[in-house]
Design a protein around this motif. Structure first.
Motif, PDB file in Angstrom:
ATOM      1  N   TRP A   1      -8.243  -4.327   8.852  1.00  0.00           N
ATOM      2  CA  TRP A   1      -6.788  -4.113   8.764  1.00  0.00           C
ATOM      3  C   TRP A   1      -6.350  -4.131   7.301  1.00  0.00           C
ATOM      4  N   LEU A   2      -6.777  -5.142   6.555  1.00  0.00           N
ATOM      5  CA  LEU A   2      -6.377  -5.262   5.151  1.00  0.00           C
ATOM      6  C   LEU A   2      -6.953  -4.136   4.295  1.00  0.00           C
TER       7      LEU A   2
ATOM      8  N   GLN B   1      -5.004  -0.961   4.951  1.00  0.00           N
ATOM      9  CA  GLN B   1      -3.698  -1.103   4.298  1.00  0.00           C
ATOM     10  C   GLN B   1      -3.820  -0.831   2.793  1.00  0.00           C
ATOM     11  N   GLU B   2      -4.871  -1.387   2.181  1.00  0.00           N
ATOM     12  CA  GLU B   2      -5.085  -1.202   0.739  1.00  0.00           C
ATOM     13  C   GLU B   2      -5.379   0.258   0.400  1.00  0.00           C
TER      14      GLU B   2
ATOM     15  N   LYS C   1      -2.233   2.192   0.480  1.00  0.00           N
ATOM     16  CA  LYS C   1      -1.436   1.934  -0.729  1.00  0.00           C
ATOM     17  C   LYS C   1      -1.930   2.748  -1.922  1.00  0.00           C
TER      18      LYS C   1
END
Length: 348
Positions: free
Chosen positions: A263-264, A267-268, A271
């Motif tokens: 998930w992280l 997300q990164e 971005k």
């Protein structure tokens, strides 16, 4: 194996990794990696079996090739820039060569083909050391050099997630499936390495915990292929109920711990304006999820024919120490709610 020899080899493993961690000079880092390789080779060959000897030989040759490449690249860097410092890599040629050498050391695609073959020839305990501890030193170097060429890292990452998903689809041997799982997880780590090194470290630690519990489950059941999983309900019913959750955590399903790093990372990547890369990585996670589901199905939804005597082993005491397995399983299943705390720690 003689306990004194075993203690000396494990000390060598720990010392090699520690030397690489603590080094700022390329020759010292290289020496630590060599100590690591030479310490694990007797552990791999301790069972005098042709498959184990073959796996040890393959491992030695690939690690020696990677170490020679690393030494050549660091010498080239010293020749071009006049210094041996790990964190002062400025020329793209030695940086790319060292990235390739370290990719070969940990088994990233497209230089991954030794890993499933080597892991298949080892017992589960040595396989666990190879899948976890042996990745630490090369990763420490990768985190320090921060490769300047982002394209090569993204290519390695996507190739590894693809190969790790596709390669495991057709396997019936558990150790090969775990090897392809390792390749896929390493791909996720490499994808985000240049954008958020702390997130790579988090993914590595989460992968270690999940792999540790998976290997210990298979070791407790003495399972080496999918068919042997079907008899595990007779040996440890409670563990058989939890094992699919451990496997699905490896696959990255919420609400389990394995979902957090994926998930992280997605997300990164979003971005960093890498939405297509994130989409492709998420799609390849489905491939891995398929073979974890296959293992879960074989373990809990199929019952192999058992005689009356075959259904009673769960009443007997296990000789294996189960506390590490219990701790690893709880960690593998229940850490997702700590995500906000982890994100706060990563942002420091």
């Amino acid at each position: 194996m003689n306990p004194y020899i075993l203690a000396a080899l494990l000390f060598g493993l720990g010392l090699g990794t520690t030397i690489t961690f603590a080094s700022s000079h390329w020759l010292l880092a290289w020496m630590g990696l060599e100590m690591n390789t030479l310490a694990i080779i007797p552990l791999m060959a301790q069972h005098h079996h042709p498959r184990a000897v073959e796996a040890t030989t393959k491992y030695f040759l690939t690690q020696a090739t990677a170490a020679a490449m690393l030494l050549f690249a660091s010498t080239t860097n010293a020749w071009m820039t006049g210094q041996w410092d790990i964190q002062q890599m400025s020329h793209p040629l030695p940086v790319t060569l060292i990235t390739l050498a370290l990719a070969l050391k940990i088994g990233l695609a497209p230089v991954h083909s030794w890993l499933p073959e080597v892991l298949q020839g080892l017992d589960l305990t040595t396989g666990l050391i190879l899948s976890t501890w042996q990745k630490l030193a090369p990763f420490a170097l990768l985190l320090q050099i921060q490769p300047v060429n982002s394209t090569i890292l993204i290519a390695f990452g996507l190739a590894s997630t693809l190969v790790g998903g596709w390669g495991g689809l057709n396997q019936t041997q558990l150790r090969k499936i775990l090897a392809y799982s390792s390749i896929a997880h390493l791909g996720w780590m490499i994808l985000v390495l240049q954008f958020s090194p702390s997130l790579t470290l988090l993914t590595l630690l989460t992968y270690f915990v999940m792999t540790f519990s998976t290997f210990l489950v298979f070791k407790l059941n003495k399972s080496t292929n999918i068919n042997m999983l079907a008899t595990s309900w007779a040996k440890a019913p409670a563990l058989t109920a939890l094992a699919p959750l451990v496997l699905l955590s490896l696959g990255g399903l919420p609400p389990l711990t394995g979902f957090m790093p994926k998930w992280l990372i997605l997300q990164e990547l979003a971005k960093q304006d890498l939405a297509p890369t994130a989409t492709l990585a998420a799609m390849t996670a489905l491939l891995s999820l398929y073979f974890y589901l296959r293992l879960s199905y074989a373990m809990t939804l199929t019952m192999s024919p058992n005689s009356l005597t075959g259904t009673t082993p769960w009443r007997l005491h296990h000789s294996q120490f189960t506390l590490p397995l219990a701790i690893a399983t709880v960690t593998t299943l229940l850490l997702l709610p700590l995500t906000p705390a982890v994100v706060a720690l990563l942002s420091f």
